[in-house]
Enzyme design. Structure first.
Site, mmCIF file in Angstrom:
data_model
loop_
_atom_site.group_PDB
_atom_site.id
_atom_site.type_symbol
_atom_site.label_atom_id
_atom_site.label_comp_id
_atom_site.label_asym_id
_atom_site.label_seq_id
_atom_site.Cartn_x
_atom_site.Cartn_y
_atom_site.Cartn_z
ATOM 1 N N GLU A 33 68.253 -10.275 79.792
ATOM 2 C CA GLU A 33 67.552 -10.169 78.570
ATOM 3 C C GLU A 33 68.594 -11.184 77.717
ATOM 4 O O GLU A 33 67.771 -11.954 76.773
ATOM 5 C CB GLU A 33 67.729 -8.894 78.001
ATOM 6 N N ASP A 34 69.649 -11.305 77.807
ATOM 7 C CA ASP A 34 70.798 -11.746 76.799
ATOM 8 C C ASP A 34 71.289 -13.065 77.090
ATOM 9 O O ASP A 34 71.712 -13.818 76.361
ATOM 10 C CB ASP A 34 71.798 -10.797 76.506
#
Ligand code: MN
Length: 463
Positions: A76-77
């Site tokens: 996700e990051d």
């Protein structure tokens, strides 16, 4: 500060060193991937996945879950791909991380359809591997612990979602230690003043009750010893939200709730549970109609225990729960107790049973999804299953409002807004005029008709 070495020490208690090494490897990978990122508190970002892994370690989850916890925000990051994770850490861990990432993208908003689709996504993610939701619960728990300096409205939104979705799922899976903490943290974020008041009142009441608690505990323990029954008696505390709910929903004064003394007796086997029940009924008279045998008939989430209420010294009510050690582990960790016993190499039937039940539940949800005509029908099924005590009412715009069983249109009106509560004069249920006092049923669409004026017409409201 808590470090990977601290975690590795803790893992030494139940995992082989080869697996601990893999958890370490996942940590270093995450540390590098998140390099330069910080949390709102200013700490390096990797402290978050490390804390999430630690929550899972306290539940004795397996090494793959811990690795997934370390890596859960990496896709996700940081733009690392699922394939990259698969080649580094294997397919199972990559799938777990991918599942958690998908859950992270889901936000539960008020719009019914969006919510229904999100529920579907969530069920899909869970059905692949139930560990996905356990890692996600630990993630949410750590985020709730560190809500800190967020804007109050944002805090409240996250807390609501936690209360309505994640705490419920934790409850449904029997993971009560997490459910209780999520509930109290959410309550404190939504109603900081009320939570603080109750906290202070509880501390005061506990001080006053200490002597009585100890006396009852001693007399229960003495009776077990006299009857040669092995078992240990511990005092039980209610958590903040459960106190608040009792005050709010059952309109009981604080003093009355705190008047009940709670104890738990833990013993070795089922036979002893029933013997101990006999012994305590012999010591204090039981309150008729309050005995429940959740050992013979477990709750849907696998919870097992005997419950009884006794007339204590000078008539004060004493609630007693009697269960085995395994049942206690189940009551705290639910489905996660499965890994607890697996790690100990002794597969206990009760923990296996809980895992089977959870799988059964998820399978049932998938089955529902196949049969449900559309998303809204599906969400109705899921909600009825997850929240059997609530009714779900649609607003004319299609928003879903959640109300306790037995709620009426007036309760609904006040849930929408105090002004609407104060000015409602009639309602339409599924487009037909109906009295405001009609108990509502799940799935109904409700429209409130308001008029400026003194509020719901009831005897005595003339002032
Ligand atoms: Mn996270």
């Amino acid at each position: 500060m808590f470090t990977i070495d601290d975690l590795a020490d803790r893992l030494g208690g139940y995992l082989p060193s080869e697996e601990i090494q893999q958890v370490r490897r996942a940590f270093y990978y995450a540390e590098q991937a998140h390099d330069g990122q910080t949390r709102r508190s200013g700490e390096p970002y990797v402290t978050h996945p490390l804390a999430v892994a630690n929550i899972l370690a306290n539940m004795h989850m397996d090494h793959q879950s811990l690795m997934a916890a370390m890596l859960h925000d990496v896709i996700e990051d940081t733009g690392v791909t699922k394939d990259a994770l698969a080649s580094q850490f294997g397919e199972a861990v990559a799938e777990l991380v991918d599942g958690v990432s998908k859950l992270t993208q889901i936000t539960f908003e008020d719009k019914a359809v969006a919510q229904a689709e999100n529920f579907q996504k969530m069920v899909m993610a869970m059905s692949q591997d139930i560990r996905v939701i356990i890692v996600k619960l630990a993630d949410r728990l750590h985020n709730m612990r560190t809500l800190g300096a967020l804007r109050p409205d944002k805090k409240r939104r996250i807390a609501r979602e936690t209360l309505e979705i994640y705490a419920r799922i934790a409850g449904r899976l029997g993971i009560n230690t997490i459910r209780v903490e999520l509930e109290d943290l959410s309550f404190q974020a939504i109603h900081p003043m009320r939570a603080e008041r109750i906290k202070r009142a509880v501390a005061r009441a506990r001080g006053n009750r200490r002597t009585t608690m100890r006396q009852i505990q001693t007399s229960l323990q003495r009776r077990l010893d006299e009857d040669d029954l092995t078992g240990s008696v511990v005092g039980r505390q209610k958590h903040l939200l459960s106190i608040y709910r009792k005050m709010h929903d059952q309109r009981k004064p604080f003093a009355e709730i705190m008047d009940v003394f709670g104890f738990r007796i833990i013993t070795d086997d089922v036979d002893n549970c029933y013997r101990i029940l006999g012994a305590v009924h012999n010591l204090y008279k039981p309150v008729p109609g309050r005995f429940k045998d959740y050992i013979a008939i477990p709750k849907a989430n696998g919870y097992q225990s005997l419950h009884t209420t006794l007339f204590g010294p000078s008539g004060m009510p004493i609630e007693v729960q009697i269960r085995t050690r395994e049942m206690e582990a189940m009551a705290n960790n639910g489905i996660a107790a499965h890994w607890l016993y697996k790690a100990g190499q002794t597969e206990r039937p009760i923990a296996v049973g809980s895992h089977a039940r959870a799988r059964e539940w998820v399978r049932g949800l998938l089955e529902m999804q196949r049969h449900a005509g559309d998303s809204l029908e599906f969400i109705e099924h899921v909600k009825n299953d997850l929240f059997p005590d609530d009714v779900y009412i649609f607003t004319p715009k299609g928003d879903i409002m959640e109300l306790p069983q037995g709620a009426t249109a007036v309760d609904f009106a006040y849930t929408v807004h105090t002004d609407i509560g104060n000015s409602c004069i009639a309602c339409r249920i599924d487009r037909h005029l109906a009295p405001l006092s009609t108990p509502l049923e799940s799935g109904q669409t409700l429209e409130i008709i308001t008029a400026p004026g003194p509020g719901p017409i009831s005897p005595g409201s003339t002032s």
